[in-house]
Design a protein around this motif. Structure first.
Motif, PDB file in Angstrom:
ATOM      1  N   THR A 361      69.702 -10.082  85.273  1.00  0.00           N
ATOM      2  CA  THR A 361      70.685 -10.996  85.857  1.00  0.00           C
ATOM      3  C   THR A 361      72.032 -10.303  85.904  1.00  0.00           C
ATOM      4  O   THR A 361      72.596  -9.976  84.868  1.00  0.00           O
ATOM      5  CB  THR A 361      70.791 -12.290  85.041  1.00  0.00           C
ATOM      6  OG1 THR A 361      69.507 -12.911  84.976  1.00  0.00           O
ATOM      7  CG2 THR A 361      71.773 -13.259  85.689  1.00  0.00           C
ATOM      8  N   TYR A 363      75.837 -10.508  86.461  1.00  0.00           N
ATOM      9  CA  TYR A 363      76.800 -11.608  86.335  1.00  0.00           C
ATOM     10  C   TYR A 363      78.220 -11.042  86.268  1.00  0.00           C
ATOM     11  O   TYR A 363      78.462 -10.019  85.632  1.00  0.00           O
ATOM     12  CB  TYR A 363      76.499 -12.416  85.065  1.00  0.00           C
ATOM     13  CG  TYR A 363      77.174 -13.751  85.001  1.00  0.00           C
ATOM     14  CD1 TYR A 363      76.592 -14.869  85.580  1.00  0.00           C
ATOM     15  CD2 TYR A 363      78.415 -13.907  84.378  1.00  0.00           C
ATOM     16  CE1 TYR A 363      77.214 -16.111  85.542  1.00  0.00           C
ATOM     17  CE2 TYR A 363      79.043 -15.140  84.329  1.00  0.00           C
ATOM     18  CZ  TYR A 363      78.439 -16.238  84.918  1.00  0.00           C
ATOM     19  OH  TYR A 363      79.056 -17.460  84.889  1.00  0.00           O
ATOM     20  N   MET A 394      67.699 -19.923  82.602  1.00  0.00           N
ATOM     21  CA  MET A 394      68.294 -20.227  83.902  1.00  0.00           C
ATOM     22  C   MET A 394      68.129 -21.715  84.227  1.00  0.00           C
ATOM     23  O   MET A 394      67.019 -22.253  84.164  1.00  0.00           O
ATOM     24  CB  MET A 394      67.625 -19.399  85.006  1.00  0.00           C
ATOM     25  CG  MET A 394      67.665 -17.908  84.750  1.00  0.00           C
ATOM     26  SD  MET A 394      69.365 -17.279  84.713  1.00  0.00           S
ATOM     27  CE  MET A 394      69.079 -15.585  84.202  1.00  0.00           C
ATOM     28  N   THR A 398      73.748 -23.589  85.654  1.00  0.00           N
ATOM     29  CA  THR A 398      74.292 -22.726  84.601  1.00  0.00           C
ATOM     30  C   THR A 398      73.312 -21.626  84.228  1.00  0.00           C
ATOM     31  O   THR A 398      72.103 -21.729  84.461  1.00  0.00           O
ATOM     32  CB  THR A 398      74.624 -23.531  83.328  1.00  0.00           C
ATOM     33  OG1 THR A 398      73.416 -24.146  82.841  1.00  0.00           O
ATOM     34  CG2 THR A 398      75.675 -24.587  83.622  1.00  0.00           C
ATOM     35  N   VAL A 399      73.875 -20.561  83.667  1.00  0.00           N
ATOM     36  CA  VAL A 399      73.102 -19.517  82.996  1.00  0.00           C
ATOM     37  C   VAL A 399      73.395 -19.664  81.508  1.00  0.00           C
ATOM     38  O   VAL A 399      74.536 -19.495  81.071  1.00  0.00           O
ATOM     39  CB  VAL A 399      73.508 -18.117  83.494  1.00  0.00           C
ATOM     40  CG1 VAL A 399      72.706 -17.047  82.772  1.00  0.00           C
ATOM     41  CG2 VAL A 399      73.320 -18.007  84.997  1.00  0.00           C
ATOM     42  N   CYS A 471      76.734 -20.867  87.364  1.00  0.00           N
ATOM     43  CA  CYS A 471      75.955 -19.983  88.229  1.00  0.00           C
ATOM     44  C   CYS A 471      76.808 -19.318  89.306  1.00  0.00           C
ATOM     45  O   CYS A 471      76.363 -18.356  89.937  1.00  0.00           O
ATOM     46  CB  CYS A 471      74.830 -20.766  88.918  1.00  0.00           C
ATOM     47  SG  CYS A 471      73.438 -21.146  87.822  1.00  0.00           S
ATOM     48  N   MET A 474      77.071 -15.614  89.060  1.00  0.00           N
ATOM     49  CA  MET A 474      75.881 -14.790  89.156  1.00  0.00           C
ATOM     50  C   MET A 474      75.850 -14.090  90.495  1.00  0.00           C
ATOM     51  O   MET A 474      75.971 -14.711  91.553  1.00  0.00           O
ATOM     52  CB  MET A 474      74.633 -15.651  88.961  1.00  0.00           C
ATOM     53  CG  MET A 474      73.353 -14.844  88.803  1.00  0.00           C
ATOM     54  SD  MET A 474      72.011 -15.852  88.115  1.00  0.00           S
ATOM     55  CE  MET A 474      71.937 -17.172  89.309  1.00  0.00           C
TER      56      MET A 474
END
Length: 478
Positions: A361, A363, A394, A398-399, A471, A474
């Motif tokens: 991921t 970010y 995930m 949001t992460v 998110c 991201m």
């Protein structure tokens, strides 16, 4: 479609413009249709009287034997002539006879529609006999006004099928009467190829203009929304372009001023706390030297402990202020690799920390600040929960960076209080076991600078501390 309407300014702008076009065109058509209908009726009536006058003069100038031939040669798809030996009788009977005459085929009509593949002039759609017999029942024969009938011959006028049909009888002077009936019911359709083409071209032009205007308005607004979201995540942003319409330009100017004020406020606060911390070092050092001169060892030891605590609190306050500053640049990193490296560092010093690897991921964040927040929560999990199991999760918005432990957790009524500066659940004053009480405050400040937050969730096996990041930061997920 409804979702596009709610989310797209261009769709709403174009929709309202097209609705306004349709409403205005409908009103214009209604007004023009009424005027057109009145004009057509006036033109039809004028033509009717003109032909009646012309035919009366013609029949007066030719032999009686030629009158029938002249009348048949003058008939059209919507008009008929015939002769009678008596004058006006019952109005209802004459209207029915006029309907029969209008139904009679034309002797002089030549149909070339099949040969040239075009539509021949349509015959008027005549009304039913019952309608003609019942309509205009209260109206009889009347004399035409002098303005339209200046001949010496006696004439009588009548309507049939409301006002669509016109009839007249004229005395020729030799005992015969000229009968003339005209019926023009089809005055055209509201919508035809020309009107539809005109409205379609106008709609297309308005849609293009609406799309251009809405794009000119929505592009600065989208830039403003992205900048506001990035500012909420604590990123240092270049000023917005102050262009576009006056309202949009003034909004961009206000945003740039707000961003500059926020940055200046944070910088001033950080500088002030750093100055306070620097200025306190000298009196603390002087106090420490004087304490060394105290002869009673127990008293000297307690005083030195108090000085150490005071110095630790000062350094922690400065660290807290630095943790909330936004000096670090935002950049794209591999979040999975960042969290994994922190866990490996703890595992290398024999801390019971495990990391469950997840998908890569990328970010956008401030990695050093985020590393400090994650490390703080992992250390708390190891200290109070015995171990730390870390993984990424995930969600739609949001992460989540989840740090799970097997400890007793934090009471629910204390979830918000533990983030207060200098608040400690551990009631002793031992800094080795309880710390200063700024760790969670710093961690939460870092999470909020990224547009997220920290929450605690109790599970069957212990507690989960969750750093929820939006998110929007991201970049790529593979």
């Amino acid at each position: 479609m409804r979702r596009l309407w709610r989310k797209s300014l261009a769709a709403q702008f174009i929709g309202f413009m097209l609705a306004a076009l349709i409403v205005s065109q409908t009103i214009a058509f209604l007004i023009s249709w009424d005027e057109r209908t009145s004009a057509l009726r006036a033109a039809a009536k004028s033509e009717f009287y003109s032909r009646a006058v012309s035919m009366t003069g013609l029949l007066q100038s030719i032999p009686p034997a030629s009158r029938e031939q002249a009348l048949h040669a003058s008939e059209t798809t919507y008009s008929r002539f015939w002769l009678t030996d008596s004058g006006p009788g019952e109005a209802r009977a004459w209207r029915l006879e006029a309907l029969d005459q209008l139904s009679r085929p034309l002797d002089n009509f030549i149909d070339l529609s099949d040969q040239y593949h075009w539509a021949a002039p349509a015959k008027p759609k005549l009304p039913e006999r019952s309608e003609v017999a019942s309509e205009n029942a209260d109206e009889g024969w009347v004399s035409p006004p002098p303005a339209v009938w200046s001949l010496p011959q006696i004439a009588r006028f009548i309507h049939f099928d409301r006002r669509k049909g016109l009839g007249i009888m004229v005395e020729l002077g030799d005992g015969q009467w000229l009968n003339f009936a005209s019926y023009q019911a089809d005055s055209g359709r509201w919508w035809n190829s020309r009107s539809l083409t005109s409205v379609g071209l106008a709609a297309l032009l308005l849609a293009l203009i609406g799309a251009l205007i809405s794009h000119r308005i929505s592009r600065p607004l989208r830039d403003l929304a992205r900048s506001a979201e990035a500012l909420g995540r604590g990123e240092n942003l270049p000023p917005l372009a102050e262009s576009g319409p006056e309202e949009v330009r003034r909004t961009a100017e206000a945003f740039n001023r707000m961003q500059a004020r926020l940055r200046r406020f944070v910088e001033d606060r950080t500088k002030m706390l750093a100055a306070i911390g620097h200025d306190l070092r000298t009196p603390l050092t002087s106090l420490r030297l004087r304490t060394e001169l105290v002869e009673n060892a127990a008293t000297r030891r307690k005083m030195l402990a108090t000085i150490d605590e005071l110095q630790g609190m000062t350094e922690a306050a400065i660290e807290f202020a630095r943790g909330q500053s936004v000096d670090e640049k935002t950049r794209a990193i591999d979040l999975d690799a960042l969290v994994g490296s922190i866990c490996e560092d703890h595992a290398d010093i024999d801390h019971p920390v495990t990391y469950l690897e997840s998908e890569k991921t990328v970010y956008r964040c401030r990695p050093d600040s985020l590393r400090r927040a994650i490390r703080n929560l992992i250390e708390n999990a190891v200290r109070y929960g015995g171990e730390a199991n870390v993984f990424l999760r995930m969600n739609e918005t949001t992460v989540d960076i989840v740090i799970a432990d097997r400890g007793p957790g934090i009471p629910e009524d204390m979830h918000s209080k533990v983030f207060s500066p200098y608040f400690r659940l551990e009631t002793s004053r031992n800094r080795q076991t309880g710390g200063i009480g700024l760790g969670l405050s710093i961690a939460r400040a870092i999470a909020q600078q990224h547009g997220g937050d920290i929450t605690f969730v109790m599970t069957d096996h212990g507690m989960e501390a969750i750093i929820a990041l939006p998110c929007e930061g991201m970049c790529v997920r593979t």
